[in-house]
Design an enzyme around this catalytic site. Structure first.
Site, PDB file in Angstrom:
ATOM      1  N   ASP A  89       0.922   2.596   3.729  1.00  0.00           N
ATOM      2  CA  ASP A  89       0.089   3.705   3.231  1.00  0.00           C
ATOM      3  C   ASP A  89       0.969   4.945   3.005  1.00  0.00           C
ATOM      4  OD1 ASP A  89      -2.035   5.169   2.334  1.00  0.00           O
ATOM      5  OD2 ASP A  89      -3.164   5.151   4.211  1.00  0.00           O
ATOM      6  N   HIS A 148       3.509  14.077   0.786  1.00  0.00           N
ATOM      7  CA  HIS A 148       2.968  15.418   0.541  1.00  0.00           C
ATOM      8  C   HIS A 148       4.084  16.426   0.772  1.00  0.00           C
ATOM      9  CE1 HIS A 148      -1.209  14.266   0.096  1.00  0.00           C
ATOM     10  NE2 HIS A 148      -1.165  13.570   1.214  1.00  0.00           N
ATOM     11  N   HIS A 192       1.512   5.194  -2.098  1.00  0.00           N
ATOM     12  CA  HIS A 192       1.070   6.202  -3.066  1.00  0.00           C
ATOM     13  C   HIS A 192       2.320   6.844  -3.663  1.00  0.00           C
ATOM     14  CE1 HIS A 192      -3.177   6.190  -1.715  1.00  0.00           C
ATOM     15  NE2 HIS A 192      -2.650   5.857  -0.556  1.00  0.00           N
ATOM     16  N   GLY A 227      -2.180  12.027   5.397  1.00  0.00           N
ATOM     17  CA  GLY A 227      -1.194  11.021   5.036  1.00  0.00           C
ATOM     18  C   GLY A 227       0.228  11.341   5.449  1.00  0.00           C
ATOM     19  N   HIS A 242       0.838  -1.213   0.000  1.00  0.00           N
ATOM     20  CA  HIS A 242       0.000   0.000   0.000  1.00  0.00           C
ATOM     21  C   HIS A 242       0.868   1.256   0.000  1.00  0.00           C
ATOM     22  CE1 HIS A 242      -4.076   1.777   1.355  1.00  0.00           C
ATOM     23  NE2 HIS A 242      -3.314   2.758   0.888  1.00  0.00           N
ATOM     24  N   HIS A 265     -11.038   0.729   1.100  1.00  0.00           N
ATOM     25  CA  HIS A 265     -10.831   1.856   2.011  1.00  0.00           C
ATOM     26  C   HIS A 265     -12.163   2.045   2.729  1.00  0.00           C
ATOM     27  CE1 HIS A 265      -9.707   6.265   2.805  1.00  0.00           C
ATOM     28  NE2 HIS A 265     -11.005   6.233   3.040  1.00  0.00           N
ATOM     29  N   ASP A 279      -8.921   3.371  -3.177  1.00  0.00           N
ATOM     30  CA  ASP A 279      -8.266   3.861  -1.968  1.00  0.00           C
ATOM     31  C   ASP A 279      -8.078   5.375  -1.949  1.00  0.00           C
ATOM     32  OD1 ASP A 279      -6.825   3.319   0.584  1.00  0.00           O
ATOM     33  OD2 ASP A 279      -5.277   4.400  -0.508  1.00  0.00           O
TER      34      ASP A 279
END
Lengths: 427, 325
Positions: free
Chosen positions: A309, A313, A66, A328, A64, A183, A156
């Site tokens: 996860d 950012h 991003h 996040g 998981h 999710h 998600d």
């Protein structure tokens, strides 16, 4: 190229646990023997690593993450994300589809894989979107995406609020043998909240998200899983009630698996005090009761997987008012050390930790796993005793949004190998 | 000389060292007492024919209001001017906010112009804390989201203390939309810290989870709240709350939780009625109660100026300079 790794404690959950030498040739594991039996390989193009005191595990898999490519490359690219993965000891990652544009078609899936092919060598497994544009209105082309290389589907970042659509997604994905990653969040009940509901949120003047916002959807999806018989994987479990619901479902033989993230077994809502946006994520950090239940769920097998996860950012999204800040945190470069805290505290054995970070995700996604002769050499070597201080400025990730900056942790990956190629080494 | 009379003489035992006023929880009982005592002395200035002292001459006070406000902004502006500070007022629509500038960038730009005090009203909880970390000017929180409104709580405490002589041992009932109220949170913090007992009253939908952690009690029965209360603080009910399913109708809310003469019959004969404003007449409070003999609502407004003068004086180093006067 021949590589001999000597004297590590080799753990392949369920198969191996002991001091061994491991020989890698032409990208594959070719022999595993007790120390001293394998002769040092001779000739050119040979490497020998003395790994006494270290743990040699099947390559860690983070199912998981991003990576923000395409669309938000200033936060993370596939290349930088893969470097962060290798630094953290991960040989494979599953990228969530909420890129810009969304990975809801085979074109984007292929683009992600072509970028991954140019990166450092960490295996990238794209996860496709359940709904086109993640809008919850129409299904993406699961078959096309699977054909292009997608290993699962999920929306998600957002829940699939329409129960009929979730049912159809599970039925259709089941026909393709794709797991559906859910999710779980009832958005009406979450009501735009920015942290866990309770005394801390109330006193900070922030709207809270109750545990029930997650639990309701976990229960719904378990019901749909029972109805459809399709494989369901619950993402980022954060509440004690979710753990209870999943435990109960497993008792009844419902094909559900679940993951949690290191922050959910390490931190509580208190980390958000003083409006620390690096402790803002969705689902939010909960209470000590929940942390304890997550640990119990990991210990008794209710929670199969630890996944980060990893959500990069930039300060543009995080150096703002708490309620305006993006959700996040990044996790690839701290996950193993945080997982090892569970071993230190007796929640998990080393073997169970390796299951949750390698062989279980491989099993859920249908990937090769473990350390078997003849298999591609995906190996993580880590020093369980190395003490280090987290310095986010030195991360391979482009982003710095971690609540663990400045923490002193124990345990660090010292070598990451994919297909017999060393991607990271700091022995 | 006559000039001397216009100077402010405050001798305080305690030196006030806080740079910022962000929330009541970061103030000690002694600091709150010092602020209230200082405010008492400030009140007199507003009663002079020439309502101005030169105390903050040469100081620059920026009023930065990201949210509409009439009462609080005017109160701060008057307070700054009575102390001879130069005050500049910025609002959401005149500021760079509409051009997409972040709060931190705005703060740094303001900082570069060397203000002494920035008074911030902002819709996001914690915004003043962020600003305080970014700039060296003193920050006074004039209300941040649902979080805190410390100057309101201080003026509420001052007003009650003037009427009752003390805060310790009083029973304060706060009735209305507790969930969305920064005033309720700061009042809970302040009154309990000063030894008063607080009882909160609202329909359960408007009681936020964990509010008891302030050491207050909670009821949904307005009669229970009113019974034995020395002070009844009514909170504004925002009409848009109906969309969040908080209560079925204004009519039902008003009948069950609005304060009127009928409900007031069971109250103590010396009860004080307060409201932070603006009032929805006829919704949470009936006009005869708002304007009745128990009401001290306008005293709150008068005290608001005094409290804000006190805070401007204290954060700019009033007591720290006292020795050298």
């Amino acid at each position: 190229m021949r590589i001999l790794i000597r004297g590590a404690r080799v753990i392949d959950p369920g198969f191996l646990d002991g001091r061994m030498d491991v020989l890698v040739q032409e990208g594959r594991i070719t022999d595993i023997q007790p120390p001293g039996i394998l002769p040092p390989p001779a000739g050119n193009d040979v490497a020998i690593y003395e790994a006494s005191g270290y743990i040699l595990a099947p390559g860690l898999i983070d199912m998981h993450v991003h990576f923000r490519e395409p669309g938000q490359e200033y936060k993370e690219t596939i290349a930088s994300g893969c470097r962060a993965a290798a630094a953290g000891g991960f040989t494979a990652v599953c990228t969530m589809p909420n890129t810009i544009p969304v990975n809801d078609n085979a074109q984007i899936t292929r683009f992600i894989l072509s970028q991954a092919a140019k990166a450092c060598g960490v295996r990238v497994y794209p996860v496709g979107a359940i709904s086109k544009s993640l809008d919850g209105k129409s299904l993406s082309e699961f078959g096309e995406m699977k054909g292009a290389g997608a290993v699962a589907v999920t929306d998600d970042g957002k829940p699939v609020m329409n129960s009929l659509m979730m049912r159809r997604a599970m039925e259709y994905a089941g026909g393709l043998d794709l797991p559906v990653i859910s999710h779980c969040e009832d958005m009406d009940l979450a009501h735009g909240g920015s942290m866990n509901e309770g005394a801390v949120a109330t006193r900070m003047g922030l709207s809270g998200i109750p545990n029930a916002a997650e639990t309701i959807m976990v229960l719904r999806d378990i019901a749909l899983c029972e109805l459809t018989g399709a494989r369901l994987h619950i993402a980022h479990v954060s509440t004690r009630e979710s753990v209870r619901a999943i435990r109960e479902a497993k008792k009844h033989g419902i094909p559900v698996t679940a993951e949690t993230a290191p922050h959910y077994f390490t931190l509580t809502e208190d980390a958000a005090r003083n409006y620390n946006t690096h402790a803002k994520m969705n689902p939010p950090l909960r209470t000590q009761h929940d942390v304890d239940a997550i640990c119990e769920g990991l210990a008794d097998g209710t929670l199969d997987v630890i996944a980060t996860d990893h959500a990069p950012h930039s300060p543009v999204e995080k150096d703002v008012e708490f309620d305006q800040a993006a959700n996040g945190i990044i996790g690839l470069e701290t996950s193993l050390a945080l997982g090892l805290r569970l071993v230190e505290s007796g929640v998990l054995s080393l073997t169970r930790l390796i299951e949750k970070m390698s062989t279980h995700p491989a099993g859920i996604l249908g990937l090769a796993s473990g350390l078997k002769i003849g298999q591609p050499a995906d190996i993580t070597l880590f020093d369980p005793d190395r003490t280090w201080t987290v310095d986010a400025r030195r991360f391979e990730s482009i982003s710095r949004n971690t609540p663990f900056d400045g923490w002193t942790l124990k345990g660090k990956a010292v070598l990451t190998m994919v297909d017999g190629i060393v991607l990271m080494e700091s022995l | 000389m006559a000039e001397n009379r216009t100077y402010l003489k405050i001798t305080a035992m305690l030196k006030f060292t806080k740079k910022d006023i962000l929330e009541i929880s970061s103030l000690s009982v002694e600091e709150i007492t010092l602020i209230l005592d200082t405010a008492e002395r400030m009140k007199e200035i507003s009663e002079r024919p020439v309502k101005k002292v030169p105390t903050l001459r040469g100081k620059t006070v920026v009023l930065y209001f990201y949210e509409p406000s009439t009462r609080t902004r005017t109160s701060f502006d008057i307070a700054a001017k009575r102390l001879s500070a130069d005050s500049i007022s910025l609002s959401g629509s005149t500021s760079s906010m509409v051009k997409g500038e972040t709060l931190i960038d705005t703060a740094r730009n303001l900082e570069a112009m060397k203000p002494d005090v920035i008074i911030l009203r902002h819709p996001s909880a914690g915004a003043p804390h962020m600003l305080a970390r970014a700039v060296s000017a003193s920050i006074i929180n004039a209300g941040d989201g649902m979080h805190a409104h410390p100057t309101q709580a201080l003026l509420d405490m001052l007003t009650v203390r003037q009427h009752k002589g003390t805060l310790a041992g009083l029973r304060i009932a706060i009735i209305g939309d507790i969930a969305h109220s920064r005033v309720a949170r700061s009042d809970c913090e302040g009154f309990t810290k000063m030894g008063a007992g607080v009882i909160l009253c609202a329909p359960p939908t408007l009681i936020p989870k964990g509010i008891e952690s302030y050491g207050v009690s909670v009821t949904s029965d307005i009669n229970q709240a009113i019974d034995g209360a020395d002070v009844i603080m009514m909170l504004r009910i925002q009409k848009e709350r109906q969309s969040g399913f908080f209560f079925p109708s204004e009519r039902e809310y008003s009948r069950r939780y609005g304060l009127n003469l009928e409900k007031l019959k069971s109250a103590r004969s010396d009860v004080l009625i307060m409201h932070p404003g603006p009032i929805n007449r006829g919704l949470e409070i009936s006009p005869d109660v708002a304007d009745g003999p128990h009401s001290i609502i306008l005293d709150q407004v008068t005290n608001g100026v005094a409290v804000r003068m006190a805070l401007l004086y204290l954060v700019t180093g009033g007591t720290r300079n006292a020795d050298s006067d």
